[in-house]
Motif scaffolding. Structure first.
Motif, PDB file in Angstrom:
ATOM      1  N   CYS A  57       0.520   0.840 -18.196  1.00 39.89           N
ATOM      2  CA  CYS A  57      -0.780   1.518 -17.254  1.00 39.89           C
ATOM      3  C   CYS A  57      -0.972   0.603 -16.083  1.00 39.89           C
ATOM      4  N   ALA A  58      -0.981  -0.729 -16.328  1.00 41.81           N
ATOM      5  CA  ALA A  58      -1.438  -1.926 -15.540  1.00 41.81           C
ATOM      6  C   ALA A  58      -0.418  -1.709 -14.194  1.00 41.81           C
ATOM      7  N   ARG A  59       1.043  -1.233 -14.633  1.00 41.86           N
ATOM      8  CA  ARG A  59       2.175  -0.962 -13.497  1.00 41.86           C
ATOM      9  C   ARG A  59       2.147   0.156 -12.859  1.00 41.86           C
ATOM     10  N   ILE A  60       1.621   0.956 -13.486  1.00 40.91           N
ATOM     11  CA  ILE A  60       1.514   2.348 -12.740  1.00 40.91           C
ATOM     12  C   ILE A  60       0.335   2.256 -11.818  1.00 40.91           C
ATOM     13  N   VAL A  61      -0.774   1.739 -12.185  1.00 41.79           N
ATOM     14  CA  VAL A  61      -2.107   1.576 -11.421  1.00 41.79           C
ATOM     15  C   VAL A  61      -1.598   0.652 -10.036  1.00 41.79           C
ATOM     16  N   ARG A  62      -1.060  -0.588 -10.315  1.00 35.11           N
ATOM     17  CA  ARG A  62      -0.617  -1.491  -9.375  1.00 35.11           C
ATOM     18  C   ARG A  62       0.245  -0.976  -8.114  1.00 35.11           C
ATOM     19  N   GLY A  63       1.271  -0.118  -8.695  1.00 36.33           N
ATOM     20  CA  GLY A  63       1.981   0.572  -7.663  1.00 36.33           C
ATOM     21  C   GLY A  63       1.341   1.647  -6.689  1.00 36.33           C
ATOM     22  N   SER A  64       0.287   2.278  -7.468  1.00 30.52           N
ATOM     23  CA  SER A  64      -0.206   3.391  -6.658  1.00 30.52           C
ATOM     24  C   SER A  64      -1.153   2.581  -5.606  1.00 30.52           C
ATOM     25  N   VAL A  65      -2.050   1.405  -6.249  1.00 28.74           N
ATOM     26  CA  VAL A  65      -2.925   0.765  -5.255  1.00 28.74           C
ATOM     27  C   VAL A  65      -2.116  -0.002  -4.058  1.00 28.74           C
ATOM     28  N   LEU A  66      -0.980  -0.581  -4.391  1.00 33.98           N
ATOM     29  CA  LEU A  66      -0.132  -1.048  -3.217  1.00 33.98           C
ATOM     30  C   LEU A  66       0.307  -0.077  -2.078  1.00 33.98           C
ATOM     31  N   SER A  67       0.287   1.295  -2.587  1.00 32.05           N
ATOM     32  CA  SER A  67       0.704   2.136  -1.673  1.00 32.05           C
ATOM     33  C   SER A  67      -0.360   2.609  -0.860  1.00 32.05           C
ATOM     34  N   LEU A  68      -1.668   2.397  -1.420  1.00 31.12           N
ATOM     35  CA  LEU A  68      -2.896   2.860  -0.695  1.00 31.12           C
ATOM     36  C   LEU A  68      -3.807   1.934   0.073  1.00 31.12           C
ATOM     37  N   LYS A  69      -3.613   0.703  -0.362  1.00 30.32           N
ATOM     38  CA  LYS A  69      -4.689  -0.257  -0.007  1.00 30.32           C
ATOM     39  C   LYS A  69      -4.526  -0.553   1.522  1.00 30.32           C
ATOM     40  N   ASP A  70      -3.263  -0.079   2.126  1.00 37.64           N
ATOM     41  CA  ASP A  70      -3.212  -0.565   3.653  1.00 37.64           C
ATOM     42  C   ASP A  70      -3.271   0.743   4.296  1.00 37.64           C
ATOM     43  N   ARG A  71      -3.940   1.836   3.712  1.00 42.30           N
ATOM     44  CA  ARG A  71      -4.108   3.189   4.592  1.00 42.30           C
ATOM     45  C   ARG A  71      -5.121   2.844   5.708  1.00 42.30           C
ATOM     46  N   GLU A  72      -5.203   3.993   6.293  1.00 42.06           N
ATOM     47  CA  GLU A  72      -6.284   3.877   7.727  1.00 42.06           C
ATOM     48  C   GLU A  72      -7.688   4.109   6.950  1.00 42.06           C
ATOM     49  N   TYR A  73      -7.866   4.846   6.132  1.00 31.45           N
ATOM     50  CA  TYR A  73      -8.889   5.300   5.481  1.00 31.45           C
ATOM     51  C   TYR A  73      -9.786   3.738   4.766  1.00 31.45           C
ATOM     52  N   VAL A  74      -8.913   3.295   4.219  1.00 33.45           N
ATOM     53  CA  VAL A  74      -9.191   1.933   3.546  1.00 33.45           C
ATOM     54  C   VAL A  74      -9.541   0.756   4.578  1.00 33.45           C
ATOM     55  N   GLN A  75      -8.893   0.671   5.640  1.00 40.24           N
ATOM     56  CA  GLN A  75      -9.238  -0.012   6.682  1.00 40.24           C
ATOM     57  C   GLN A  75     -10.452   0.211   7.509  1.00 40.24           C
ATOM     58  N   LEU A 132     -12.925   1.761   6.019  1.00 44.00           N
ATOM     59  CA  LEU A 132     -14.198   1.336   5.312  1.00 44.00           C
ATOM     60  C   LEU A 132     -14.178  -0.341   5.308  1.00 44.00           C
ATOM     61  N   ARG A 133     -13.192  -1.021   5.296  1.00 46.53           N
ATOM     62  CA  ARG A 133     -13.597  -2.471   5.238  1.00 46.53           C
ATOM     63  C   ARG A 133     -14.277  -2.771   6.823  1.00 46.53           C
ATOM     64  N   SER A 134     -13.936  -2.158   7.726  1.00 47.35           N
ATOM     65  CA  SER A 134     -14.484  -2.302   9.158  1.00 47.35           C
ATOM     66  C   SER A 134     -16.066  -1.846   8.979  1.00 47.35           C
ATOM     67  N   MET A 135     -16.442  -0.965   8.043  1.00 45.84           N
ATOM     68  CA  MET A 135     -17.663  -0.493   8.307  1.00 45.84           C
ATOM     69  C   MET A 135     -18.415  -1.370   7.093  1.00 45.84           C
TER      70      MET A 135
END
Length: 299
Positions: A171-189, A191-194
């Motif tokens: 489970c940890a590997r599955i979630v880690r892979g998904s987070v790595l593909s999502l954390k640099d998306r525009e909406y995450v950036q 959110l950080r800027s806000m």
């Protein structure tokens, strides 16, 4: 103006309804998935309403009617070597399988999701967490579960803990892979800027977007958990006599294979059907939750 406002308000609900309908159509168009859902529903039904579906105590012995074959009067699945009703033991055994399966999968998901989120989002934690996961992968799952039970003792709660620990690294590997593909998306950036905090980003935005692979993993892991519970009970490390558990029933009936084969065949078929059901439903969920399936279905 009123009509326009009402239309705008209803649009998301209508869109969600259509999405849900498409999802269920994709899920149920596979006949094997439909069969799997029916089997799971029947197991849930028998587990919940076990007292109303049986007429015998699953642990009550009656040596006068021991080893009756299926179809005997009053015991339509026969009796075991102690005269206990096989149908009652099978129904009450489904409770244990579901209880251990659901509990171990939930605990494994909690640990795996937390580790996966942290490893995928924080680069400085990725290395240590993944090395811990690799260490857990170095042990075969069933041996790891046996080691935990050997240390904690042969109780059902310890079986739950053992199987949940076995579920964490995958489970940890599955979630880690998904987070790595999502954390640099525009909406995450954005959110950080806000000024959004890490906790809000992780659990309110990233975690929901990882839901699809987590749901598929949980469904397919249920099959593994039920099979592992039966295997541990068969080896004498899970449910102890006279508890009606499918693996323990097979272990007790193996000495009567030639004189009363139904003692092992009946619980064996039950395990096979339930494991099959969760596996095919997991495959169906994986296909139905795949965004690319929309194009295939519509064409």
């Amino acid at each position: 103006m009123t009509t326009s406002a009402a239309t705008t308000t209803e649009t998301p609900s209508v869109s969600q309804t259509k999405t849900g309908i498409r999802f269920w159509r994709r899920l149920c168009r596979n006949r094997l998935v439909t069969v799997g859902l029916v089997i799971i529903a029947l197991q849930l039904f028998t587990a919940v309403f076990a007292p109303w579906l049986t007429t015998y105590d699953p642990t009550a012995q009656d040596l006068a009617v021991k080893e009756l074959p299926p179809g005997s009067e009053g015991h339509w699945l026969g009796t075991d070597e102690y005269g206990r009703d096989m149908w009652s033991r099978l129904v009450y055994g489904s409770r244990i399988s579901l209880l251990v399966g659901i509990s171990s999968v939930v605990l494994g998901l909690v640990g795996g999701v937390v580790l996966g989120l942290l490893a995928g989002y924080y680069r400085w934690l990725d290395g240590p967490i993944m090395r811990l996961v690799d260490l857990m992968f170095a042990f075969p799952g069933i041996l790891l579960a046996m080691l935990v039970i050997a240390m904690l003792g042969t109780r059902l709660i310890n079986v739950v803990i053992a199987i949940s620990i076995w579920s964490v690294p995958t489970c940890a590997r599955i979630v880690r892979g998904s987070v790595l593909s999502l954390k640099d998306r525009e909406y995450v950036q954005a959110l950080r800027s806000m000024g959004a905090g890490d906790g809000r980003i992780l659990f309110k935005h990233l975690l929901p977007n990882c839901a699809a692979p987590i749901i598929v993993f949980a469904t397919m892991r249920m099959a593994t958990a039920i099979l592992s519970t039966s295997a541990l009970s068969f080896l004498g490390l899970g449910a102890q006599p006279p508890t009606p558990e499918w693996g323990a029933m097979i272990a007790a009936g193996r000495d009567y294979m030639w004189t009363a084969p139904h003692l092992t065949i009946i619980p064996g078929v039950a395990i096979m059907l339930v494991v099959f059901a969760f596996n095919v439903v997991g495959d169906g969920l994986r296909d139905a939750l795949d965004p690319h399936m929309d194009v295939t279905y519509e064409s």
